[in-house]
Write an enzyme that holds these catalytic residues in place. Structure first.
Site, mmCIF file in Angstrom:
data_model
loop_
_atom_site.group_PDB
_atom_site.id
_atom_site.type_symbol
_atom_site.label_atom_id
_atom_site.label_comp_id
_atom_site.label_asym_id
_atom_site.label_seq_id
_atom_site.Cartn_x
_atom_site.Cartn_y
_atom_site.Cartn_z
ATOM 1 N N ASP A 129 1.598 19.958 5.806
ATOM 2 C CA ASP A 129 2.762 19.737 4.940
ATOM 3 C C ASP A 129 3.232 21.065 4.355
ATOM 4 O OD1 ASP A 129 4.681 18.762 3.234
ATOM 5 O OD2 ASP A 129 3.261 17.985 1.755
ATOM 6 N N CYS A 159 18.413 16.915 5.372
ATOM 7 C CA CYS A 159 19.229 16.195 4.384
ATOM 8 C C CYS A 159 20.302 17.124 3.833
ATOM 9 C CB CYS A 159 18.356 15.658 3.253
ATOM 10 S SG CYS A 159 19.261 14.676 2.038
ATOM 11 N N ILE A 169 14.636 16.435 -6.713
ATOM 12 C CA ILE A 169 14.206 17.525 -7.604
ATOM 13 C C ILE A 169 13.838 16.975 -8.980
ATOM 14 C CG2 ILE A 169 14.943 19.628 -8.794
ATOM 15 C CD1 ILE A 169 16.710 20.244 -6.365
ATOM 16 N N LYS A 173 10.021 17.402 -8.609
ATOM 17 C CA LYS A 173 9.793 18.827 -8.848
ATOM 18 C C LYS A 173 9.687 19.175 -10.328
ATOM 19 C CE LYS A 173 9.935 19.307 -4.456
ATOM 20 N NZ LYS A 173 8.653 19.444 -3.717
ATOM 21 N N HIS A 258 -1.897 -18.253 -3.111
ATOM 22 C CA HIS A 258 -1.471 -19.634 -3.334
ATOM 23 C C HIS A 258 -2.081 -20.165 -4.628
ATOM 24 C CE1 HIS A 258 -5.593 -20.625 -2.230
ATOM 25 N NE2 HIS A 258 -5.442 -19.759 -1.226
ATOM 26 N N GLU A 327 -4.960 -17.046 6.422
ATOM 27 C CA GLU A 327 -6.210 -16.462 5.926
ATOM 28 C C GLU A 327 -7.095 -16.006 7.080
ATOM 29 O OE1 GLU A 327 -7.718 -14.798 4.014
ATOM 30 O OE2 GLU A 327 -8.617 -15.953 2.387
ATOM 31 N N GLN A 393 -6.681 -14.655 -0.130
ATOM 32 C CA GLN A 393 -7.491 -13.594 -0.719
ATOM 33 C C GLN A 393 -7.703 -12.414 0.231
ATOM 34 O OE1 GLN A 393 -11.014 -13.714 -3.748
ATOM 35 N NE2 GLN A 393 -11.863 -14.277 -1.766
ATOM 36 N N MET A 396 -4.366 -10.707 1.117
ATOM 37 C CA MET A 396 -3.837 -9.941 -0.008
ATOM 38 C C MET A 396 -4.633 -8.651 -0.211
ATOM 39 S SD MET A 396 -2.923 -11.425 -3.750
ATOM 40 C CE MET A 396 -2.523 -10.361 -5.130
#
Length: 531
Positions: A129, A159, A169, A173, A258, A327, A393, A396
């Site tokens: 990066d 962009c 920004i 930033k 649920h 599930e 469960q 999720m």
């Protein structure tokens, strides 16, 4: 015949430690990591404030969630370690020779860490990066990748929308470590000048000439348009697919289970029971909550099981049923209590406690299988606006783990109580979570992670029913890589040849020889019952 008990005990301990190390390796390398036939270096490109770090973190979170070991290497972190105090945009001027040397040295240190991660730490993908705006810097990275037989995939963020840049920004930033205790106006002014410094030397990827043979995607104006060039393999195509689905528009995702079901009251797992009296009360409370929130254009998704459908029916809105939201399949253990499972299938019960994420129910699924099944849901959630997902469960837990960047160790033990709503709001580099309880009593279905107080040497050795084929060797570094057709490595297998030479090998082993050697390894014990 007489034997040495101490020697026998030592052999048993060594056998256990070998199998334990295999299990550790299995844990690190899931099915998805095998999609990469050689380590891949993702290289970000773009001017500052173009969302590179946002994309890096989000992509890394996704790849780790599907099981591909991935790590971000942010060059800004390395720069701040080398230069303790940032003064002004002058540091980024192309004619500041001293600063340019520091920045290049930081890049070399970061690439050294990338190499260590991909070759020594079982990493499969590294995300570099940084701005990487010049061909000189990109050539440096390409040469580094060639020397180490890494594949390279560039992600360029372009962009030219001033509103998007200004918003980025102000949101990110202003709170950057580069600007401690500064007001917004000064930060905006300095950062815009920093961008101008980069523009002087910026050389975008050129798909028609200079960069036509590179693999890359250009993301233009936060996903309005895309340009994709020479995708090499399956994992790169998944990266492209993911990047084409994400957006940055404000939205909220609501996750809940649920209402309490009849089987919840009985302590049974799975099945297709209806709601209990309290479960129906929760459904009404959920309707009232949504009406009070006044959520615009809310979509509601459920599974195809009765208890989620009954919960959604009470809301008085249209909803979509997704079979893949059902599930986790407990196989032969469906509609049983944990006490019954422990009594009838004691080995299975112990195996699941030993490694809950990888364990697969006989005739059913593992959490790892469930993550694979839910990937289309994640893709669609990334495309959508406001959504309420009424699920189960285990389901999720998998969805929460994606948004909260939780690993395989934590995922199966995330707390997702009944009659509780999780409100997720995407923010700059993560997700804000609010937990809302609707004050309707319900049973507690959570099981804490078991603690094993036995010494390692006394722990019984069991064969896991894994969600993938166990490795024949715990040494993932020396495992030969089979490169896909049409995407040969830049420098074929030189690290392996070097290793063979160090060990006195006359010549590199062929794939056939490697295969024959693997067949001479002792086979693992068969599973306790068929998958």
């Amino acid at each position: 015949m007489s034997g040495n008990p101490a020697s026998s005990s030592e052999q048993n301990n060594n056998s256990y430690e070998t199998k334990a190390s295999l299990r550790i390796s299995e844990k690190k390398c899931s099915w998805a990591s095998y999609m990469t036939n050689s380590p891949t270096l993702i290289v970000m490109i773009g001017l500052p404030a173009r969302g590179k770090t946002y994309v890096s973190k989000k992509l890394t979170r996704y790849l780790n969630w599907i099981g591909v070991p991935t790590k971000v290497f942010n060059l800004g972190v390395y720069r701040r370690q080398a230069v303790k105090s940032y003064k002004s945009y002058d540091f980024f001027r192309h004619d500041n020779e001293e600063a340019m040397k520091i920045r290049k040295q930081c890049a070399l240190v970061a690439l050294k860490d990338v190499k260590a991660y991909l070759t020594e730490e079982s990493g499969q993908i590294a995300v570099f990066d940084a701005t990487n705006t010049t061909r000189e810097r990109r050539d440096l990275i390409l040469n580094f990748a060639e020397e180490n037989s890494f594949k390279v995939f560039f992600v360029e963020s372009v962009c030219d929308d001033p509103d998007v840049i200004a918003a980025n920004i102000l949101e990110v930033k202003v709170s950057s470590p580069d600007y401690p205790e500064r007001n917004r106006e000064n930060v905006m002014d300095d950062f815009l000048k920093r961008i101008e410094c980069y523009k002087v030397t910026y050389q975008p990827l050129d798909p028609d000439s200079h960069d036509k043979d590179l693999s890359f995607i250009k993301v233009i104006n936060v996903g309005q348009r895309f340009l994709v060039n020479k995708v090499q393999d399956y994992i790169q195509s998944k990266i492209v697919y993911y990047l084409m689905n994400i957006h940055v528009h404000p939205r909220t995702i609501y996750l809940c289970r649920h209402g309490e079901s009849e089987f919840n009251l009985l302590g049974k797992i799975g099945g297709d029971s209806g709601l209990s009296v309290r479960g129906k009360q929760f459904a009404q409370a959920l309707r009232k909550f949504l009406e009070e929130q006044e959520i615009a254009d809310l979509k509601v998704w459920t599974s195809q099981l009765k208890r989620t459908i009954q919960t959604a029916e009470s809301l008085g809105v249209t909803y979509e049923q997704w079979k893949i939201l059902n599930e986790i399949d407990a196989g032969v253990c469906e509609e049983m209590t944990y006490a019954e499972i422990q009594e009838q299938y004691p080995d299975e019960f112990a195996l699941r406690d030993e490694e809950k994420y990888l364990y697969r129910y006989p005739g059913g699924e593992s959490y790892q299988d469930l993550v694979q099944r839910l990937e289309p849901v994640i893709m669609e959630l990334e495309r959508q606006g406001n959504v309420l997902v009424i699920s189960h469960q285990a389901v999720m837990r998998c969805l929460l783990a994606y948004f909260l960047d939780k690993g395989a160790d934590e995922l199966p033990y995330l707390r997702c109580p009944l009659h509780t709503i999780f409100k997720l709001t995407p923010v700059a580099y993560g997700c804000k979570v609010e937990t809302i309880k609707l004050n309707v009593e319900a049973v507690n279905t959570h099981r804490d992670k078991p603690t094993n107080n036995f010494p390692k040497s006394q722990t019984p050795v069991r064969m896991r029913r894994n969600s993938f084929t166990p490795l024949s060797s715990s040494n993932t570094i020396r495992r030969p890589r089979n490169y896909s057709v049409g995407s040969r490595p830049l420098q074929p297998l030189s690290p392996l040849r070097a290793l063979d030479t160090q060990e006195g090998a006359d010549q590199p082993k062929t794939q056939a020889e490697t295969s024959r050697a693997a067949h001479r390894l002792p086979s693992p014990a068969p599973p306790t019952s068929p998958s």
